[in-house]
Enzyme design. Structure first.
Site, mmCIF file in Angstrom:
data_model
loop_
_atom_site.group_PDB
_atom_site.id
_atom_site.type_symbol
_atom_site.label_atom_id
_atom_site.label_comp_id
_atom_site.label_asym_id
_atom_site.label_seq_id
_atom_site.Cartn_x
_atom_site.Cartn_y
_atom_site.Cartn_z
ATOM 1 N N GLU A 159 0.796 -1.237 0.000
ATOM 2 C CA GLU A 159 0.000 0.000 0.000
ATOM 3 C C GLU A 159 0.824 1.281 0.000
ATOM 4 O O GLU A 159 0.467 2.225 0.724
ATOM 5 C CB GLU A 159 -0.915 -0.036 1.231
ATOM 6 C CG GLU A 159 -0.205 0.023 2.605
ATOM 7 C CD GLU A 159 0.170 -1.331 3.189
ATOM 8 O OE1 GLU A 159 0.356 -2.288 2.419
ATOM 9 O OE2 GLU A 159 0.296 -1.423 4.428
ATOM 10 N N HIS A 181 -8.073 -4.043 -1.076
ATOM 11 C CA HIS A 181 -7.338 -4.113 0.189
ATOM 12 C C HIS A 181 -6.276 -3.001 0.263
ATOM 13 O O HIS A 181 -6.220 -2.255 1.245
ATOM 14 C CB HIS A 181 -6.689 -5.497 0.313
ATOM 15 C CG HIS A 181 -5.853 -5.678 1.529
ATOM 16 N ND1 HIS A 181 -6.342 -6.278 2.677
ATOM 17 C CD2 HIS A 181 -4.569 -5.347 1.805
ATOM 18 C CE1 HIS A 181 -5.383 -6.301 3.589
ATOM 19 N NE2 HIS A 181 -4.300 -5.742 3.090
ATOM 20 N N GLU A 182 -5.463 -2.891 -0.769
ATOM 21 C CA GLU A 182 -4.397 -1.868 -0.720
ATOM 22 C C GLU A 182 -4.999 -0.462 -0.684
ATOM 23 O O GLU A 182 -4.511 0.411 0.025
ATOM 24 C CB GLU A 182 -3.440 -2.014 -1.906
ATOM 25 C CG GLU A 182 -2.787 -3.396 -2.057
ATOM 26 C CD GLU A 182 -2.283 -4.023 -0.768
ATOM 27 O OE1 GLU A 182 -1.877 -3.279 0.148
ATOM 28 O OE2 GLU A 182 -2.303 -5.267 -0.656
ATOM 29 N N HIS A 207 -6.021 0.533 2.748
ATOM 30 C CA HIS A 207 -4.918 0.988 3.605
ATOM 31 C C HIS A 207 -4.739 2.513 3.549
ATOM 32 O O HIS A 207 -4.050 3.075 4.405
ATOM 33 C CB HIS A 207 -3.603 0.335 3.180
ATOM 34 C CG HIS A 207 -3.344 -1.013 3.797
ATOM 35 N ND1 HIS A 207 -3.332 -1.216 5.154
ATOM 36 C CD2 HIS A 207 -3.053 -2.218 3.231
ATOM 37 C CE1 HIS A 207 -3.044 -2.499 5.402
ATOM 38 N NE2 HIS A 207 -2.881 -3.136 4.259
ATOM 39 N N GLU A 225 -3.763 -4.247 9.518
ATOM 40 C CA GLU A 225 -4.298 -5.278 8.620
ATOM 41 C C GLU A 225 -5.725 -5.717 8.972
ATOM 42 O O GLU A 225 -6.495 -6.043 8.085
ATOM 43 C CB GLU A 225 -3.354 -6.480 8.565
ATOM 44 C CG GLU A 225 -1.980 -6.159 7.987
ATOM 45 C CD GLU A 225 -2.005 -5.631 6.550
ATOM 46 O OE1 GLU A 225 -3.039 -5.759 5.865
ATOM 47 O OE2 GLU A 225 -0.971 -5.062 6.129
ATOM 48 N N ASP A 267 8.563 -9.861 10.658
ATOM 49 C CA ASP A 267 7.929 -10.696 9.633
ATOM 50 C C ASP A 267 7.257 -11.928 10.244
ATOM 51 O O ASP A 267 6.360 -12.511 9.651
ATOM 52 C CB ASP A 267 8.953 -11.145 8.583
ATOM 53 C CG ASP A 267 9.411 -9.986 7.708
ATOM 54 O OD1 ASP A 267 8.811 -8.893 7.824
ATOM 55 O OD2 ASP A 267 10.354 -10.164 6.922
ATOM 56 N N TYR A 319 -4.705 -10.325 10.040
ATOM 57 C CA TYR A 319 -5.661 -10.014 8.967
ATOM 58 C C TYR A 319 -7.071 -10.472 9.329
ATOM 59 O O TYR A 319 -8.004 -9.689 9.333
ATOM 60 C CB TYR A 319 -5.242 -10.717 7.667
ATOM 61 C CG TYR A 319 -4.019 -10.138 7.021
ATOM 62 C CD1 TYR A 319 -2.749 -10.501 7.451
ATOM 63 C CD2 TYR A 319 -4.121 -9.228 5.977
ATOM 64 C CE1 TYR A 319 -1.616 -9.975 6.857
ATOM 65 C CE2 TYR A 319 -2.985 -8.699 5.375
ATOM 66 C CZ TYR A 319 -1.739 -9.070 5.806
ATOM 67 O OH TYR A 319 -0.631 -8.544 5.229
HETATM 68 N N1 BES Z 1 0.994 -4.419 3.806
HETATM 69 C C1 BES Z 1 0.734 -5.718 3.310
HETATM 70 C C2 BES Z 1 1.959 -6.428 2.842
HETATM 71 C C3 BES Z 1 3.052 -6.580 3.876
HETATM 72 C C4 BES Z 1 2.757 -6.958 5.173
HETATM 73 C C5 BES Z 1 4.367 -6.349 3.547
HETATM 74 C C6 BES Z 1 3.775 -7.065 6.116
HETATM 75 C C7 BES Z 1 5.379 -6.474 4.472
HETATM 76 C C8 BES Z 1 5.086 -6.830 5.772
HETATM 77 C C9 BES Z 1 -0.295 -5.681 2.182
HETATM 78 O O1 BES Z 1 -1.301 -4.745 2.390
HETATM 79 C C10 BES Z 1 -0.976 -7.023 2.138
HETATM 80 O O2 BES Z 1 -1.582 -7.377 3.092
HETATM 81 N N2 BES Z 1 -0.852 -7.724 1.016
HETATM 82 C C11 BES Z 1 -1.484 -9.024 0.824
HETATM 83 C C12 BES Z 1 -2.745 -8.920 0.031
HETATM 84 C C13 BES Z 1 -3.973 -8.819 0.834
HETATM 85 C C14 BES Z 1 -5.194 -8.864 -0.075
HETATM 86 C C15 BES Z 1 -4.109 -9.830 1.930
HETATM 87 C C16 BES Z 1 -0.533 -9.913 0.050
HETATM 88 O O3 BES Z 1 0.564 -9.474 -0.271
HETATM 89 O O4 BES Z 1 -0.898 -11.029 -0.270
HETATM 90 ZN ZN ZN Z 2 -2.581 -5.188 4.032
#
Ligand code: BES
Ligand code: ZN
Length: 626
Positions: A284, A308-309, A312, A331, A390, A398
């Site tokens: 995002e 989703h993005e 954010h 999230e 991480d 989520y």
């Molecule tokens: N912000 C996250 C991606 C992220 C989280 C990057 C933690 C680094 C550390 C992004 O918004 C996200 O959640 N992406 C998901 C898609 C979503 C529809 C669940 C993905 O990458 O799959």
């Molecule tokens: Zn996210």
């Protein structure tokens, strides 16, 4: 005695500052308010080099050293820029790196200057060719014939390309001047500064304060197509039309977002469709979300990632988690908004399907984390000190987060909850908050006349306790009843493979059908399914994922080459992690996983490598499943 003192000093210097366990920044002494970047991109050496000038505000008049976060940076000089423009050399010390946090950078202030409240510190540096935020792609990894670079700051990678206070509790504005080879284009999570610039120079400015993990850069052979006057798509030329068509609903999505969460405060909203190696489904970055090409299914069936993005833009970018222990605030709220927006834009049926699939995944995640001896990680508020943030990325933040918000909605009733959401975003706009602050604000809101009854215990069960609490709302799974029946009938031979009602299925129904198949499904049936419906590594990425998970679960070897190709083609976290996690459930799976990983590793982003390695080679001492 002497030894004891030494040990104590070492322990203290390697410790993060208490407020955010993942940053060395002493935010009670100084805060960085603005970052001005001037960086050149070296595609041969895989390095960025130049300067970062930080505008720093001094909060504690007695403070005489500024502590910053860095990782693998080579720092050549630090200067204090005086009002007159004169640069004065400052002494600095780069500490030994901590494997999770990187190296603490300490800059000394001479006595003369410690009294000024705002100062400019210029740091000259270059990044390592292994900077954890940066992924340098060769032309073969792109959709064209030119190299590509992108940054991924979340969670604590920005420090590997910019020395700063890399904690989401601090917000900065920024501007940047980026030099690239003349045939490449740079884009950032900022607005482009137009004007006469020499070829290969790109200038940006971000006037809204954002947490450092949202500073983002991509460089490649990029073109732009507008969707309306405030949205559009950036990507490589050969993909531009396809991408623009897939995301045609973007203006509508943005309007729906505003209707629900309040004004969109970032002016523009564009998408950057990335090469296949991109590490996430979406990221995002403000004004410019980075999107995996795996989201383009051809039929807009996977646009939930875009929604989703976009969501954010309120939860995450406008109101930000203060530390990674509070990741669910980003999230969980975003996944809730995503669900509401899908419902509004694409109907209840589709929203319910996506919700039901995600719920199954949540149950499984809670089970797995508990089996692995990590029940604490199934609480919303995490305790990640000493670990990589991480490790906090799971369906708990989520989906459990989303269901907590849905629980609140249930108690308030929808109209009253919509008012609550608005108030929440307005009250905390451009702030970073932690779970405690949210909890206190919620409790206070509940004091208002007409607010629903809810006890602190009920709230705390969601936030602090593992698993799903007694107040978990009822999840509607009825939409899948017909598919579930077909799945059973097909298993038992009552429906032939070519008689499946598959032509009427939307991708989510395919996903459900495949997810419902057991590990002992006959290989003959898998062969029929594969031959009749062309299941493999291509096509809709979510169907491919569910199919390949089934392939692993059943040990169906004829499809292993597809599994390998899929894992070599994509670098997207969720897809890669789900498959390696499935592989690591058995000894033979793990062996196959190791073989595939050896080939796929060079194409994966650093954080994906770490995630896969955690699955394939679990830390000795950490309890594992079975
Ligand atoms: N912000 C996250 C991606 C992220 C989280 C990057 C933690 C680094 C550390 C992004 O918004 C996200 O959640 N992406 C998901 C898609 C979503 C529809 C669940 C993905 O990458 O799959
Ligand atoms: Zn996210």
């Amino acid at each position: 005695m002497r030894a004891l003192i030494l040990v104590t000093t070492a322990a203290v210097t390697s410790m993060a500052h208490a407020a955010d366990p993942h940053s060395y920044a002493e935010t009670d002494k100084f805060v960085v308010r603005h970052v001005a970047l001037d960086l050149g991109t070296d595609f041969e050496a895989h390095r960025l080099a130049g300067t970062a000038e930080l505008t720093v505000e001094q909060l504690d008049p007695a403070a005489d050293r500024l502590v910053l976060d860095t990782r693998d940076l080579e720092i050549s000089a630090v200067h204090l820029i005086e009002m007159s423009g004169r640069a004065r050399v400052l002494a600095f010390k780069l500490a030994e790196p901590d494997p999770v946090l990187g190296s603490k950078l300490t800059i000394e202030f001479p006595h003369c200057c410690a009294a000024t409240t705002q100062m400019r510190i210029r740091i000259a540096y270059r990044t390592s060719n292994e900077a954890s935020a940066l992924q340098w792609l060769e032309p073969v990894q792109t959709y064209g014939a030119k190299p590509y670079l992108y940054s991924q700051g979340q969670a604590i990678h920005t420090r590997s390309w910019i020395p700063l206070q890399d904690t989401p509790s601090v917000r900065v504005t920024y501007d940047a001047r980026i030099r690239t080879p003349p045939d490449l284009v740079a884009v950032m999570s900022a607005s482009r500064v137009d004007g006469a610039l020499p070829a290969g120079e790109h200038a940006f400015t971000m006037k809204q304060p954002i947490p450092p993990y949202l500073i983002a850069l991509a460089v490649g052979d990029l073109r732009f197509q507008a969707l309306d006057n405030r949205t559009g798509v950036w990507t490589e030329p050969s993909r531009l039309q396809t991408a623009a068509r897939e995301f045609e609903d973007l203006p509508r999505m943005l309007e729906a977002g505003e209707e629900m969460a309040g004004p969109y405060r970032w002016d523009r909203y564009d998408l950057l469709v990335m090469p296949r190696a991109f590490a996430f489904g979406g990221m995002e970055n403000p004004r410019l979300s980075f999107i995996s090409p795996s989201v383009i299914a051809g039929d807009r069936s996977l646009v939930a990632v875009i929604v989703h993005e976009l969501a954010h833009s309120w939860s995450g970018n406008l109101v930000t988690n203060a530390t990674w222990d509070d990741f669910w605030l980003n999230e969980g709220f975003t996944t809730y908004l995503e669900h509401r927006l899908i419902e509004k834009l694409y109907g209840e049926r589709r929203a319910e399907m996506e919700g039901a699939i995600a719920y199954e995944e949540l149950l499984r995640t809670i089970r797995d984390l508990t089996d692995e001896g990590r029940p604490g990680d199934t609480a919303l508020q995490l305790k990640l000190a000493g670990r990589s943030p991480d490790e906090g990325i799971s369906d708990v933040a989520y989906q459990k987060g989303r269901w907590f918000v849905s629980f609140l909605e249930e108690r308030f009733g929808r109209p009253a909850f919509d008012a609550f959401l608005r108030a929440y975003f307005d009250a905390h706009a451009f702030q970073s908050i932690d779970t405690e602050t949210f909890r206190a604000w919620l409790l206070e809101y509940l004091e208002r006349p007409g607010a629903p009854a809810m006890t602190a215990e009920e709230i705390d069960a969601w936030i602090y306790r593992p698993g799903l609490p007694a107040t978990m709302p009822k999840v509607a799974t009825g939409v899948f009843a017909p598919v579930d029946k077909v799945a059973v009938d097909w298993q038992s031979g009552r429906i032939a493979t070519d008689a499946l009602p598959a032509k009427d299925w939307i991708p989510m129904e395919w996903v459900r059908f495949l997810d419902e198949q057991p590990a002992d499904l006959e290989h003959e049936k898998l062969a029929e399914l594969r031959a009749t419906y062309g299941l493999g590594a291509d096509g809709n990425a979510e169907i491919a994922l569910s199919w390949l998970e089934l392939v692993i679960r059943t040990g169906y070897e004829p499809a292993y080459p597809d599994l390998e190709r899929f894992l070599l083609d994509t670098g997207r976290w969720r897809l890669v992690e789900s498959l390696f996690s499935e592989l690591s459930r058995t000894e033979s799976g793990r062996a196959l996983g190791e073989r595939i990983y050896a080939k796929a590793k060079p194409g994966y982003h650093a954080s994906i490598r770490q995630a896969v390695e955690r699955l394939l080679y679990p830390e000795p001492g950490r309890a594992t499943a079975q």
